[in-house]
Design a protein around this motif. Structure first.
Motif, PDB file in Angstrom:
ATOM      1  N   ASN B  70       0.830  -1.119  -0.147  1.00 35.17           N
ATOM      2  CA  ASN B  70       0.068  -0.311  -0.072  1.00 35.17           C
ATOM      3  C   ASN B  70       0.872   1.257   0.050  1.00 35.17           C
ATOM      4  N   VAL B  71       1.772   1.314   0.667  1.00 25.98           N
ATOM      5  CA  VAL B  71       2.967   2.172   0.733  1.00 25.98           C
ATOM      6  C   VAL B  71       4.015   1.685  -0.094  1.00 25.98           C
ATOM      7  N   TYR B  72       4.641   2.686  -0.850  1.00 24.63           N
ATOM      8  CA  TYR B  72       5.904   2.432  -1.820  1.00 24.63           C
ATOM      9  C   TYR B  72       7.059   1.512  -1.216  1.00 24.63           C
ATOM     10  N   SER B  75      11.688  -2.232  -3.433  1.00 31.17           N
ATOM     11  CA  SER B  75      12.286  -3.851  -3.427  1.00 31.17           C
ATOM     12  C   SER B  75      10.911  -4.747  -3.632  1.00 31.17           C
ATOM     13  N   GLY B  76       9.853  -4.093  -2.849  1.00 34.04           N
ATOM     14  CA  GLY B  76       8.594  -4.910  -3.105  1.00 34.04           C
ATOM     15  C   GLY B  76       8.099  -4.658  -4.525  1.00 34.04           C
ATOM     16  N   TYR B  77       7.986  -3.345  -4.916  1.00 33.70           N
ATOM     17  CA  TYR B  77       7.256  -3.022  -6.122  1.00 33.70           C
ATOM     18  C   TYR B  77       8.167  -3.543  -7.333  1.00 33.70           C
ATOM     19  N   ALA B  78       9.441  -3.631  -7.310  1.00 35.02           N
ATOM     20  CA  ALA B  78      10.466  -4.179  -8.249  1.00 35.02           C
ATOM     21  C   ALA B  78      10.219  -5.656  -8.414  1.00 35.02           C
ATOM     22  N   GLN B  79      10.094  -6.342  -7.216  1.00 34.34           N
ATOM     23  CA  GLN B  79       9.726  -7.775  -7.412  1.00 34.34           C
ATOM     24  C   GLN B  79       8.476  -7.932  -7.964  1.00 34.34           C
TER      25      GLN B  79
END
Ligand SMILES: Cc1cc2nc3c(=O)[nH]c(=O)nc-3n(C[C@H](O)[C@H](O)[C@H](O)COP(=O)(O)OP(=O)(O)OC[C@H]3O[C@@H](n4cnc5c(N)ncnc54)[C@H](O)[C@@H]3O)c2cc1C
Ligand SMILES: Cc1cc2nc3c(=O)[nH]c(=O)nc-3n(C[C@H](O)[C@H](O)[C@H](O)COP(=O)(O)OP(=O)(O)OC[C@H]3O[C@@H](n4cnc5c(N)ncnc54)[C@H](O)[C@@H]3O)c2cc1C
Lengths: 248, 320
Positions: B70-72, B75-79
């Motif tokens: 939910n918040v940027y 590492s997670g978004y790239a994954q």
């Protein structure tokens, strides 16, 4: 802690840029080169980190022999040693990142500083790519940094505000103006820099993925209209913005 | 060549950003030119309405969800984005060149093994290939480049694609729940200078330099910008004097902007300032010195006292 800083060698911000005869690079005649301004913040932060936590600072730059001058500048500010990754000619951001990542792996640097952007090709991507290649955490466009033990707390600039980011070592930080005030190289620093070693290595860039087809100057703007010298022409200005430019 | 285009649509505070809608519009245009499929992906958040994405030309939308997204988190978004690009077989990815887009896209480029060109200000298409224009040396020169690797990423400077009118369309949304999000880099807090529009995203900028004389006089620029739905920018001289925050600085060591309209008030037009705003579509200069370099790139100029001209401009615009 082993700390590394990657610095690029770029035309002065005030330089007039002309495209060279090959239409793929600039005409370097009469252009003076400097250390990339954002990389000065990176060097300063690396030195501050060393002063606070101990360790050593290695400066790395990729390019032709001319980049040694920029490595010396960082050594004069106080970095301990330099590595020149030698490569002439054209390479894209990916190839740049690849060569830097190979060297950083060999150096086993735990904390790596970059500028947020190299003011020649202005991509703003190399630091984050290197981090991904090394499997390191990264925070870009950083204006405030705190390292405690293994933990990092960084503030990065975003549209209309800042994000506070938490992560851990090993990490890549890309520096934005505001992070610190870079120190001047003292005379003593400049003298000492002459004695520090710059190791030269063949750069392992691999292939570039981006092909530069052509470099050109932006089309010159047609001369604008001077509408007048006082507020009486304001209605005419507003009419032009509405009817001719159609922007309001 | 490209077969499948994926547009990353950024949400902040559950709102879809305008620069991302411009990227959606670009994606629709790319799909037409390249005869390729296009879809959009939104990561995290609680979005009430995805139809704006469809309205600018991309009806197929995937919403990737997990509470850790939910918040940027870079590492997670790239994954999750890389996994999604690999699953769908996307070979051309588009991002807005926003703070998030620029942080995230290089990591995705390495994960999916793509070549990347950041901060594009224009595209042409030749024989199924994309030729991107990327400004270099702070916009003092332009490069035309193409990516030769099979996978390609472009990030697009805000205001490059004008949104124009929205079509009437409804999004086909599929929700994809993911787990084990890598949050090794995580945003824990966001401090907003205010809810003000950032100069990098504004389509109209009213900018003031040393000629403003002091911080108090920016109130009239705020008023003018407010009337026009724009943001207030500043030269470095004004920022160094402490009149305005660095986040408002336009230029080589500030922000690079390309609004539809840039109104320069009491700014001389130093090379480092012009580097950051010369790609503006229309430039108005108000400066009492007829020799000021800013007039060489202005479309419309008034060689007068800004303390007379700006209030008159406010009055004229209020007339409607
Ligand atoms: C499309 C394109 C065309 C190019 N054409 C040419 C060309 O014609 N001639 C030429 O000589 N080069 C060319 N380059 C290479 C370019 O000069 C290098 O990639 C440049 O050093 C990095 O530019 P960037 O915008 O990718 O860096 P950014 O991503 O903006 O750099 C961010 C940070 O990475 C680090 N960094 C960047 N470059 C280096 C470096 N060389 N050594 C050490 N650290 C570095 C610095 O810390 C910098 O602040 C081209 C690059 C691109 C993307
Ligand atoms: C490494 C480096 C990076 C830089 N980066 C940037 C950058 O990112 N952005 C930037 O802006 N600058 C940058 N600069 C600074 C730049 O060189 C100039 O110093 C700066 O842009 C000047 O700001 P100014 O136009 O507001 O001030 P000035 O050059 O002093 O101009 C003020 C103008 O106001 C006019 N004026 C005064 N009173 C009035 C009035 N009452 N009515 C109308 N007009 C009036 C004057 O005629 C004059 O033209 C950089 C410099 C360096 C060396």
């Amino acid at each position: 802690m082993k700390i590394a800083v990657c610095v690029s060698h770029v035309p002065d911000t005030a330089a007039k840029i002309n495209v060279g005869a090959d239409e793929k690079s600039i005409d370097k005649n009469g252009v003076s080169f400097i250390i990339n301004p954002y990389d000065e913040y990176a060097v300063e932060e690396a030195l501050k980190t060393k002063e606070a936590l101990g360790g050593e600072v290695v400066v790395i730059s990729l390019g032709g022999d001319e980049v040694k001058e920029t490595i010396r500048k960082a050594l004069a500010m106080g970095a301990d040693s330099g590595v020149h990754l030698k490569k002439e000619g054209y390479f894209d951001s990916y190839a740049t990142a690849k060569a830097l990542a190979e060297e950083l792996k060999a150096q086993n640097a735990e904390m790596v500083f970059f500028g947020k952007q190299s003011i020649d090709f202005d991509s703003g991507v190399v630091g984050q790519m290197v981090a991904e290649m090394l499997g390191y955490n990264s925070v870009s466009v950083v204006v405030d940094l705190k390292i405690e033990g293994n933990n990092i707390r960084a503030e990065r600039e975003i549209e209309g505000g800042k994000e506070v980011v938490e992560t851990t070592l090993p990490a890549v930080i890309t520096a934005q103006k505001g992070l610190n005030e870079p120190r001047y190289a003292s005379l003593r620093g400049i003298m000492q820099a002459k004695k520090k070693t710059i190791e030269e290595k063949e750069a392992q860039t691999g292939d570039s993925r981006v092909e530069l087809l052509k470099m050109r100057k932006p089309a010159p703007k047609a001369p604008g209209k001077i509408l007048g010298s006082d507020a009486s022409v304001v209605p005419e200005l507003v009419r032009l913005l509405k009817e001719e430019a159609k922007v309001i | 060549m490209a077969n499948k285009i994926l547009v990353f649509v950024e949400q902040r505070n559950n709102e879809i950003k305008k620069s991302s809608l411009e990227t959606v519009k670009a994606g629709a245009e790319f799909a037409k030119e390249l005869n390729a499929e296009v879809e959009a992906v939104v990561v995290g958040g609680d979005i009430a309405d995805f139809n704006s994405i469809a309205k600018y030309g991309v009806p197929k939308v995937t919403h990737i969800k997990n509470q850790d997204l939910n918040v940027y988190t870079s590492s997670g978004y790239a994954q999750v984005l890389s996994d999604f690009a690999n699953e769908t077989g996307a070979d051309l990815l588009l991002f807005a060149n926003s703070a998030m887009g620029r942080d995230l896209s290089p990591r995705v480029a390495v994960k999916v093994d793509a070549g990347i060109v950041a901060d594009c200000v224009g595209f042409t298409f030749e024989n199924g290939e994309v030729i991107a224009t990327h400004p270099v040396y702070a916009g003092k020169a332009l490069t035309d480049v193409k990516i030769n690797s099979p996978k390609k990423i472009f990030t697009i400077r805000p205001n490059t694609f004008n949104l124009g009118d929205a079509a009437d369309a409804t999004a086909e949304v599929s929700v994809k729940e993911v787990d084990n999000v890598n949050t090794s880099v995580k945003v824990v807090d966001i401090t907003r200078a205010s809810d003000k529009l950032d100069v990098a995203e504004a389509s109209i900028i009213v900018s003031g330099g040393r000629g403003m004389g002091g911080p108090e006089n920016y109130a009239m620029l705020e008023e003018l910008a407010g009337l026009l739905g724009g943001a207030v920018g500043a030269s470095r001289a004004a920022v160094d004097a402490g009149w305005r925050p660095h986040s408002d600085q336009v230029g080589q060591t500030g922000k690079t902007v390309s609004p539809n309209l840039y109104i320069a008030c009491g700014i001389s037009g130093a090379i480092q300032h012009m580097a950051g705003m010369r790609t503006s579509k229309y430039i108005v200069a108000i400066n009492k010195d007829p020799e000021a370099p800013i007039f060489t790139i202005a479309d419309y100029g008034i060689t007068g006292d800004l303390f007379e001209v700006v209030p008159a401009l406010i009055e004229e615009i209020k007339k409607g």
